[in-house]
Design a protein around this motif. Structure first.
Motif, mmCIF file in Angstrom:
data_model
loop_
_atom_site.group_PDB
_atom_site.id
_atom_site.type_symbol
_atom_site.label_atom_id
_atom_site.label_comp_id
_atom_site.label_asym_id
_atom_site.label_seq_id
_atom_site.Cartn_x
_atom_site.Cartn_y
_atom_site.Cartn_z
ATOM 1 N N ARG B 186 0.846 -1.194 0.000
ATOM 2 C CA ARG B 186 0.000 0.000 0.000
ATOM 3 C C ARG B 186 0.880 1.241 0.000
ATOM 4 N N PRO B 187 0.717 2.129 -0.988
ATOM 5 C CA PRO B 187 1.485 3.380 -0.941
ATOM 6 C C PRO B 187 1.002 4.224 0.240
ATOM 7 N N VAL B 188 1.939 4.717 1.029
ATOM 8 C CA VAL B 188 1.561 5.407 2.271
ATOM 9 C C VAL B 188 2.148 6.808 2.385
ATOM 10 N N GLY B 189 2.813 7.279 1.323
ATOM 11 C CA GLY B 189 3.318 8.647 1.384
ATOM 12 C C GLY B 189 4.689 8.785 0.756
ATOM 13 N N VAL B 190 5.268 9.927 0.986
ATOM 14 C CA VAL B 190 6.534 10.307 0.352
ATOM 15 C C VAL B 190 7.405 10.994 1.406
ATOM 16 N N PHE B 207 9.355 7.023 -2.349
ATOM 17 C CA PHE B 207 7.962 6.584 -2.335
ATOM 18 C C PHE B 207 7.861 5.453 -1.313
ATOM 19 N N LEU B 208 6.997 5.635 -0.332
ATOM 20 C CA LEU B 208 6.914 4.685 0.780
ATOM 21 C C LEU B 208 5.729 3.737 0.605
ATOM 22 N N TYR B 209 5.968 2.497 0.957
ATOM 23 C CA TYR B 209 4.919 1.471 0.906
ATOM 24 C C TYR B 209 4.947 0.678 2.207
#
Lengths: 287, 287
Positions: B186-190, B207-209
């Motif tokens: 799930r992408p959760v932010g930057v 890019f955080l997952y």
């Protein structure tokens, strides 16, 4: 308006309409120039300079400062400069966690441009891999942003309550969430912003929480602050945020943050970086 | 070192050791002054001024720019200015999502101080209300930060791959995570930062997952980049972050962000605001 523009709405770059006000040499707020000039009428409390306003140094204790500034705030309310009396005290400090320097009537907080704190809780329900979010509509008699869409539970941090205690209180009052369920709310971060709202400077720091609710939970408002609740699809929420100003000004970033954290947007979508970093860039400088 | 200080380590305020470099009048990187001076040897490619370095305007296409700068980068590698050749191309653009202006050998990215992008994935396991995080230890032969602790899966974004495609590739190579499971990330932010690392300027956007893994999943490394994996308690991770430099420099903020988003810290703890907002304040100005 794009969602990134919705975030820009919560920031101010130009502070030329304001001058700092200080206590003991430390800045704790921003006064609009006409408000600063109005403080010339209270020379025993404020030293008003053209570049800054200082609280008189003889006011050297929490009680002295609270009483003297409190008298001024009541006079400003009679003059119509402080509006929408709340009869609720906020703590004023240079930054969060420091010993408060005075207590201040909530209605005066944006007039004095001091930092305020609040809790915002995203109440959500899982439906398989999908998520729905409970959204409240503010009562039409609210002093700020009547009728606008809001988080399920949110509230300013009153003097003497810590964020979790405040959240538990607001959960009961605003949505009928009992304490054992409210305690399952998970702190998920902080949003801070400095923005112009109705020509006053708001410097707010919001403690954010997520609470996953059982599918059969139905919120009920007890304090009259929320007119109705709806469990909404994230796509519908995104469309409302993009196309209208239906959400309360500072709830928009809280919900954009929720959408980002829960994977509603993807890095491969145009503007993802700008949106995710836009949340970070709201934050004014430290101090 | 407090966790907030760990974040400060990933920011740089003083850019006086660097000068901008531009393409078509738009800044796309920062060159250390001695590197800028070294570029005087390539007058057909760079115009070196004392305040800034410009790419020659006759290099007016992606292919011309990539070839001309590529020749210079190979020469700089022979002179020892570019070190640790990766044979991997990164895209160079003014900001993410814009048409790339050239491709650049990865080893030259920090030498030219251009923006780079990467994916970082927190692989975690739930145990009731508790969470454990899979942590990798980088192989001792890695060109950057050998032996340091790392996310379960992470990698720079090579030319031509979008973040999710890169994540799927890295999941397979680094941890033996098959595509169907990787797609559940799930992408959760930057997180973006600009920092000095080994005297070079790194301007990275990550890019955080998050990926929740089954309790019985055991990662296996296929590309030799990770020496071993451990499933760790969040308290142990927090202690290591606080007390040592065992984590790779840019993994520390990624994991602090994970700890904040998953409620490992509470607003009532001293320093919570500073830590949560410290993540936001890493982000350099837009552009």
């Amino acid at each position: 308006m794009s969602l990134s523009d919705r975030l820009l709405h919560c920031s101010i770059a130009d502070l030329s309409a304001f001058r700092p006000w200080t206590i003991g040499g430390v800045q704790i707020g921003w006064l609009r120039h006409d408000v600063a000039e109005a403080l010339c009428a209270y020379p025993s409390v404020f030293s008003v300079g053209t570049d800054a306003v200082a609280l008189k140094p003889h006011l050297d204790s929490f009680d002295y400062r609270s009483a003297a500034v409190g008298d001024v705030v009541r006079a400003l309310a009679e003059r119509g400069i402080v509006q929408g009396w709340r009869n609720e005290a906020f703590a004023v400090a240079a930054s969060y966690g420091e010993t408060p320097l005075l207590r201040l009537e909530r209605a005066a907080v944006p007039v004095f441009g001091v930092k305020a704190y609040g809790v915002h809780m995203n109440g959500f329900v899982r439906d398989g891999d999908r998520i729905k979010l409970w959204i409240g509509r503010r009562a039409d008699n609210r002093p700020i942003e009547p009728g606008k869409l809001d988080n399920m539970v949110a509230g300013g941090l009153p003097f003497g309550l810590d964020p979790m205690a405040n959240l538990i209180k607001e959960c009961a009052e605003e949505a009928g969430i009992a304490e054992p369920l409210a305690r399952r709310a998970r702190p998920v971060g902080v949003i801070a912003y400095r923005m112009l709202h109705e020509d006053l400077l708001r410097q707010d720091t919001l403690f954010l929480y997520d609470l996953e609710l059982p599918a059969d939970f139905v919120p009920t408002n007890a304090d009259g602050e929320i007119a109705e609740f709806r469990l909404m699809e994230l796509d519908e929420i995104e469309a409302i945020l993009s196309e209208s100003e239906a959400f309360k000004f500072n709830v928009a970033p809280v919900i954009i943050d929720f959408l980002v954290r829960h994977g509603h947007f993807h890095p491969d979508q145009p503007g993802y970086c700008e949106l995710a970093l836009g949340l970070a860039r709201l934050s004014p400088p430290a101090g």
